[in-house]
Design a protein around this motif. Sequence first.
Motif, PDB file in Angstrom:
ATOM      1  N   HIS A 174     -26.999  31.530 -94.649  1.00 41.84           N
ATOM      2  CA  HIS A 174     -27.010  30.277 -95.400  1.00 41.84           C
ATOM      3  C   HIS A 174     -27.886  29.231 -94.710  1.00 41.84           C
ATOM      4  CE1 HIS A 174     -25.592  26.957 -97.882  1.00 41.84           C
ATOM      5  NE2 HIS A 174     -25.298  26.298 -96.775  1.00 41.84           N
ATOM      6  N   HIS A 175     -27.839  29.189 -93.386  1.00 41.59           N
ATOM      7  CA  HIS A 175     -28.623  28.203 -92.636  1.00 41.59           C
ATOM      8  C   HIS A 175     -30.059  28.668 -92.367  1.00 41.59           C
ATOM      9  CE1 HIS A 175     -25.562  25.150 -91.828  1.00 41.59           C
ATOM     10  NE2 HIS A 175     -24.694  26.141 -91.718  1.00 41.59           N
ATOM     11  N   GLY A 176     -30.383  29.876 -92.799  1.00 38.03           N
ATOM     12  CA  GLY A 176     -31.744  30.362 -92.607  1.00 38.03           C
ATOM     13  C   GLY A 176     -32.044  30.798 -91.185  1.00 38.03           C
ATOM     14  N   TRP A 177     -31.018  31.177 -90.446  1.00 41.63           N
ATOM     15  CA  TRP A 177     -31.214  31.608 -89.058  1.00 41.63           C
ATOM     16  C   TRP A 177     -31.354  33.123 -88.926  1.00 41.63           C
ATOM     17  CZ3 TRP A 177     -26.271  28.679 -87.137  1.00 41.63           C
ATOM     18  CH2 TRP A 177     -26.483  27.295 -87.228  1.00 41.63           C
ATOM     19  N   ASP A 178     -31.239  33.842 -90.040  1.00 40.98           N
ATOM     20  CA  ASP A 178     -31.365  35.294 -89.954  1.00 40.98           C
ATOM     21  C   ASP A 178     -32.837  35.677 -89.799  1.00 40.98           C
ATOM     22  OD1 ASP A 178     -31.720  34.213 -92.474  1.00 40.98           O
ATOM     23  OD2 ASP A 178     -30.917  35.932 -93.545  1.00 40.98           O
ATOM     24  N   ASP A 179     -33.067  36.843 -89.252  1.00 37.46           N
ATOM     25  CA  ASP A 179     -34.404  37.383 -89.030  1.00 37.46           C
ATOM     26  C   ASP A 179     -34.445  38.744 -89.725  1.00 37.46           C
ATOM     27  OD1 ASP A 179     -36.905  38.098 -88.044  1.00 37.46           O
ATOM     28  OD2 ASP A 179     -36.167  38.587 -86.035  1.00 37.46           O
ATOM     29  N   LEU A 180     -34.497  38.694 -91.070  1.00 34.75           N
ATOM     30  CA  LEU A 180     -34.340  39.906 -91.870  1.00 34.75           C
ATOM     31  C   LEU A 180     -33.029  40.599 -91.481  1.00 34.75           C
ATOM     32  CD1 LEU A 180     -38.023  41.251 -91.978  1.00 34.75           C
ATOM     33  CD2 LEU A 180     -36.822  39.841 -93.667  1.00 34.75           C
ATOM     34  N   ILE A 181     -33.104  41.727 -90.764  1.00 31.52           N
ATOM     35  CA  ILE A 181     -31.898  42.470 -90.377  1.00 31.52           C
ATOM     36  C   ILE A 181     -31.744  42.545 -88.858  1.00 31.52           C
ATOM     37  CG2 ILE A 181     -31.991  43.887 -92.470  1.00 31.52           C
ATOM     38  CD1 ILE A 181     -33.210  46.134 -90.650  1.00 31.52           C
ATOM     39  N   PHE A 182     -32.506  41.731 -88.105  1.00 31.40           N
ATOM     40  CA  PHE A 182     -32.733  42.043 -86.701  1.00 31.40           C
ATOM     41  C   PHE A 182     -31.969  41.219 -85.666  1.00 31.40           C
ATOM     42  CE2 PHE A 182     -36.613  43.573 -88.856  1.00 31.40           C
ATOM     43  CZ  PHE A 182     -36.484  44.912 -88.534  1.00 31.40           C
ATOM     44  N   THR A 183     -31.033  40.404 -86.035  1.00 37.69           N
ATOM     45  CA  THR A 183     -30.220  39.750 -85.004  1.00 37.69           C
ATOM     46  C   THR A 183     -28.758  40.123 -85.202  1.00 37.69           C
ATOM     47  OG1 THR A 183     -30.150  37.718 -86.310  1.00 37.69           O
ATOM     48  CG2 THR A 183     -31.807  37.851 -84.559  1.00 37.69           C
ATOM     49  N   HIS A 184     -27.881  39.549 -84.399  1.00 36.69           N
ATOM     50  CA  HIS A 184     -26.539  40.121 -84.315  1.00 36.69           C
ATOM     51  C   HIS A 184     -25.484  39.080 -83.956  1.00 36.69           C
ATOM     52  CE1 HIS A 184     -29.648  42.961 -82.976  1.00 36.69           C
ATOM     53  NE2 HIS A 184     -29.768  42.176 -81.921  1.00 36.69           N
ATOM     54  N   ILE A 185     -24.288  39.340 -84.426  1.00 33.60           N
ATOM     55  CA  ILE A 185     -23.079  38.665 -83.955  1.00 33.60           C
ATOM     56  C   ILE A 185     -22.043  39.768 -83.727  1.00 33.60           C
ATOM     57  CG2 ILE A 185     -21.512  36.721 -84.301  1.00 33.60           C
ATOM     58  CD1 ILE A 185     -23.101  36.093 -86.877  1.00 33.60           C
ATOM     59  N   SER A 186     -21.288  39.659 -82.670  1.00 31.92           N
ATOM     60  CA  SER A 186     -20.239  40.652 -82.411  1.00 31.92           C
ATOM     61  C   SER A 186     -18.963  39.934 -82.000  1.00 31.92           C
ATOM     62  CB  SER A 186     -20.663  41.624 -81.302  1.00 31.92           C
ATOM     63  OG  SER A 186     -20.904  40.922 -80.094  1.00 31.92           O
ATOM     64  N   VAL A 187     -17.845  40.627 -82.196  1.00 33.33           N
ATOM     65  CA  VAL A 187     -16.568  40.085 -81.756  1.00 33.33           C
ATOM     66  C   VAL A 187     -15.743  41.227 -81.174  1.00 33.33           C
ATOM     67  CG1 VAL A 187     -15.372  40.353 -83.985  1.00 33.33           C
ATOM     68  CG2 VAL A 187     -14.622  38.599 -82.378  1.00 33.33           C
TER      69      VAL A 187
END
Length: 257
Positions: free
Chosen positions: A36-49
Amino acid sequence: MNIALSTQIESLKTEVSPEEWDLRVDLAAAYRLIAHHGWDDLIFTHISVRIPGPEHHFLINPYGFLFEEITASSLVKVDLNGKKVMNSPYEINPAGFTIHSAVHEGRDSAKCVMHTHTTNGIAVSAQKEGLLPLSQQSLFCLSSMSYHDYEGVALRDDEKPRLVADLGNANFMILKNHGLLTCAPSIADTFLAMYTLETACDIQIKAQASPELSLVPNSVISNMMEQASESTHGLGGALAWPALLRKLDRLDSSFRT
């Protein structure tokens, strides 16, 4: 790897604990907020928990999905060796695994780890002096900031101890010439930290259009974490998180499936 991935998957709600399901929903929400904030890089970044328990299992995105497509059930559960510990038709990004497994293993308090490749974040990461004390947002970050030198695409296990050593006890990290990383005990706190760091980088790049900049004295930085806690009534990211979930529900509640 099957590159023709289907984003349709049966719900896992009845197959995992209520605690894990809540984490899945919040993590899927964090991915949607990144998009939503436009911080994605197509499919290439990550968040984990990390999932509570002694096994050091954690959830991460299915490689090949846009962040706007990620749901609670599509998240992949893996161990510290990158092996799936629950049946899933999806694989994970090996670079994402290297970075996130290093932090989860090295910092028990880092229950959630978020990494971005935004234009302004990378621009600041390429600057010799890194993040400058130009804004209130930057001061919150600088009060718990670390840096890690670029070593190429994060695929090698031997980089892990250096990354963890550089992170130390900080909650904000600038990966030089690469991007940004935040970590915290909760998804909400980690997202708020990234929001603050991304905003600080945006402000810095815009401010540097001026030939003269006014820097905040270092003496002010030391009290910023205490002030941050006071301004959120001690709740941190949990103060804003319910409102963010309401926003996502208005836009598209499919992240909950």
